[in-house]
Design a protein around this motif. Structure first.
Motif, PDB file in Angstrom:
ATOM      1  N   HIS A 219       6.768   8.662  -6.890  1.00 27.29           N
ATOM      2  CA  HIS A 219       7.725   7.623  -6.532  1.00 27.29           C
ATOM      3  C   HIS A 219       7.221   6.770  -5.365  1.00 27.29           C
ATOM      4  N   TYR A 220       5.926   6.570  -5.314  1.00 29.88           N
ATOM      5  CA  TYR A 220       5.337   5.809  -4.211  1.00 29.88           C
ATOM      6  C   TYR A 220       5.823   4.369  -4.185  1.00 29.88           C
ATOM      7  N   ILE A 221       5.885   3.762  -5.351  1.00 25.61           N
ATOM      8  CA  ILE A 221       6.288   2.364  -5.434  1.00 25.61           C
ATOM      9  C   ILE A 221       7.730   2.196  -4.943  1.00 25.61           C
ATOM     10  N   GLU A 222       8.609   3.066  -5.418  1.00 24.77           N
ATOM     11  CA  GLU A 222      10.006   2.979  -5.001  1.00 24.77           C
ATOM     12  C   GLU A 222      10.147   3.182  -3.495  1.00 24.77           C
TER      13      GLU A 222
ATOM     14  N   ILE B 233       7.917   2.512  -1.120  1.00 25.28           N
ATOM     15  CA  ILE B 233       7.450   1.305  -0.424  1.00 25.28           C
ATOM     16  C   ILE B 233       8.482   0.192  -0.546  1.00 25.28           C
ATOM     17  N   ALA B 234       9.078   0.038  -1.724  1.00 28.02           N
ATOM     18  CA  ALA B 234      10.111  -0.983  -1.908  1.00 28.02           C
ATOM     19  C   ALA B 234      11.299  -0.726  -0.979  1.00 28.02           C
ATOM     20  N   LEU B 235      11.715   0.524  -0.881  1.00 27.84           N
ATOM     21  CA  LEU B 235      12.828   0.866   0.009  1.00 27.84           C
ATOM     22  C   LEU B 235      12.464   0.662   1.475  1.00 27.84           C
ATOM     23  N   PHE B 236      11.225   0.958   1.834  1.00 26.78           N
ATOM     24  CA  PHE B 236      10.769   0.674   3.205  1.00 26.78           C
ATOM     25  C   PHE B 236      10.808  -0.833   3.478  1.00 26.78           C
ATOM     26  N   ALA B 237      10.405  -1.640   2.502  1.00 21.20           N
ATOM     27  CA  ALA B 237      10.411  -3.097   2.683  1.00 21.20           C
ATOM     28  C   ALA B 237      11.836  -3.615   2.862  1.00 21.20           C
ATOM     29  N   VAL B 238      12.764  -3.108   2.071  1.00 20.99           N
ATOM     30  CA  VAL B 238      14.161  -3.522   2.221  1.00 20.99           C
ATOM     31  C   VAL B 238      14.708  -3.036   3.564  1.00 20.99           C
ATOM     32  N   SER B 239      14.373  -1.814   3.947  1.00 24.07           N
ATOM     33  CA  SER B 239      14.811  -1.285   5.246  1.00 24.07           C
ATOM     34  C   SER B 239      14.246  -2.101   6.394  1.00 24.07           C
TER      35      SER B 239
ATOM     36  N   MET C  68       9.421 -13.715   1.773  1.00 21.50           N
ATOM     37  CA  MET C  68       8.293 -12.944   1.259  1.00 21.50           C
ATOM     38  C   MET C  68       8.753 -11.817   0.327  1.00 21.50           C
ATOM     39  N   LEU C  69       9.904 -11.217   0.601  1.00 26.22           N
ATOM     40  CA  LEU C  69      10.424 -10.145  -0.250  1.00 26.22           C
ATOM     41  C   LEU C  69      10.643 -10.612  -1.686  1.00 26.22           C
ATOM     42  N   VAL C  70      11.041 -11.866  -1.845  1.00 24.41           N
ATOM     43  CA  VAL C  70      11.295 -12.417  -3.180  1.00 24.41           C
ATOM     44  C   VAL C  70      10.044 -12.331  -4.050  1.00 24.41           C
ATOM     45  N   ALA C  71       8.895 -12.494  -3.479  1.00 20.88           N
ATOM     46  CA  ALA C  71       7.634 -12.391  -4.223  1.00 20.88           C
ATOM     47  C   ALA C  71       7.084 -10.969  -4.211  1.00 20.88           C
ATOM     48  N   PHE C  72       7.247 -10.279  -3.094  1.00 17.07           N
ATOM     49  CA  PHE C  72       6.651  -8.954  -2.944  1.00 17.07           C
ATOM     50  C   PHE C  72       7.240  -7.919  -3.898  1.00 17.07           C
ATOM     51  N   LEU C  73       8.561  -7.819  -3.950  1.00 19.14           N
ATOM     52  CA  LEU C  73       9.174  -6.742  -4.726  1.00 19.14           C
ATOM     53  C   LEU C  73       8.860  -6.795  -6.224  1.00 19.14           C
ATOM     54  N   PRO C  74       9.016  -7.927  -6.895  1.00 20.26           N
ATOM     55  CA  PRO C  74       8.656  -7.915  -8.324  1.00 20.26           C
ATOM     56  C   PRO C  74       7.170  -7.684  -8.554  1.00 20.26           C
ATOM     57  N   ALA C  75       6.331  -8.247  -7.700  1.00 20.04           N
ATOM     58  CA  ALA C  75       4.882  -8.039  -7.848  1.00 20.04           C
ATOM     59  C   ALA C  75       4.541  -6.566  -7.665  1.00 20.04           C
ATOM     60  N   LEU C  76       5.166  -5.913  -6.687  1.00 16.88           N
ATOM     61  CA  LEU C  76       4.943  -4.492  -6.445  1.00 16.88           C
ATOM     62  C   LEU C  76       5.375  -3.656  -7.647  1.00 16.88           C
TER      63      LEU C  76
ATOM     64  N   ALA D 288       0.903   1.210  -3.981  1.00 14.45           N
ATOM     65  CA  ALA D 288       1.690   1.564  -2.799  1.00 14.45           C
ATOM     66  C   ALA D 288       0.878   1.348  -1.522  1.00 14.45           C
ATOM     67  N   ALA D 289      -0.417   1.636  -1.579  1.00 17.25           N
ATOM     68  CA  ALA D 289      -1.283   1.404  -0.415  1.00 17.25           C
ATOM     69  C   ALA D 289      -1.330  -0.083  -0.079  1.00 17.25           C
ATOM     70  N   ILE D 290      -1.423  -0.917  -1.106  1.00 17.85           N
ATOM     71  CA  ILE D 290      -1.387  -2.372  -0.870  1.00 17.85           C
ATOM     72  C   ILE D 290      -0.037  -2.757  -0.271  1.00 17.85           C
ATOM     73  N   GLY D 291       1.022  -2.111  -0.750  1.00 15.36           N
ATOM     74  CA  GLY D 291       2.346  -2.351  -0.186  1.00 15.36           C
ATOM     75  C   GLY D 291       2.443  -1.951   1.271  1.00 15.36           C
ATOM     76  N   CYS D 292       1.741  -0.900   1.655  1.00 14.83           N
ATOM     77  CA  CYS D 292       1.711  -0.490   3.068  1.00 14.83           C
ATOM     78  C   CYS D 292       1.085  -1.569   3.946  1.00 14.83           C
ATOM     79  N   VAL D 293       0.058  -2.222   3.426  1.00 13.69           N
ATOM     80  CA  VAL D 293      -0.561  -3.328   4.176  1.00 13.69           C
ATOM     81  C   VAL D 293       0.476  -4.415   4.416  1.00 13.69           C
ATOM     82  N   TYR D 294       1.264  -4.722   3.382  1.00 19.29           N
ATOM     83  CA  TYR D 294       2.341  -5.708   3.521  1.00 19.29           C
ATOM     84  C   TYR D 294       3.299  -5.308   4.655  1.00 19.29           C
ATOM     85  N   LEU D 295       3.732  -4.042   4.657  1.00 20.26           N
ATOM     86  CA  LEU D 295       4.677  -3.574   5.673  1.00 20.26           C
ATOM     87  C   LEU D 295       4.105  -3.691   7.079  1.00 20.26           C
TER      88      LEU D 295
END
Length: 134
Positions: A2-5, A7-13, A55-63, A76-83
């Motif tokens: 559940h890495y993707i989920e 990272i998505a929850l971290f981005a929303v948080s 940025m979230l508008v583009a990040f979440l669907p792409a992720l 998820a690692a790429i998502g960590c760079v985003y965070l």
């Protein structure tokens, strides 16, 4: 996995944290809603919050799409760079808005990479579905 989920929850948080910080900056400035100008400190935090939302508008669907078709650990690692980029952007923008470039690039590049991988993956899946090979 559940890495993707996560990272998505971290981005929303992270976005919600920036929203809370924006509310705190409004209270400290005594700037009455709905005004968004009149306090430089509030305006800087407000711009961080709004840029993060943009940025979230583009990040979440792409992720999510890239994570569905590619290795989710790497996505998820790429998502960590985003965070991390968002936190760098926030610190830079609050102290000196003209120094925000590194944080912005560490936000934008992961989005572009995820979006490109997502598009490539979906197009490849569609071509495979229709038995089209190059």
């Amino acid at each position: 996995m559940h890495y993707i989920e996560l990272i998505a929850l971290f981005a929303v948080s992270q976005y919600l944290l920036f929203g809370a910080m924006t509310g705190n900056a409004r209270r400290k400035s005594d700037l009455a809603a709905p005004a968004i100008s009149g306090s430089v400190e509030f305006e800087k935090m407000y711009r961080v919050q709004m840029n993060t939302l943009e940025m979230l508008v583009a990040f979440l669907p792409a992720l999510f799409v890239a994570g569905q078709h590619q290795n989710p650990v790497w996505m998820a690692a790429i998502g960590c760079v985003y965070l991390v980029g968002r936190f760098i952007y926030w610190r830079a923008y609050i102290s000196n808005p003209s120094s925000r470039t590194l944080g912005f690039m560490l936000t934008l590049i992961p989005i572009v990479v995820l979006a490109a991988l997502a598009i490539f993956s979906v197009v490849n899946a569609l071509l495979t579905e229709f038995n089209i090979q190059f």
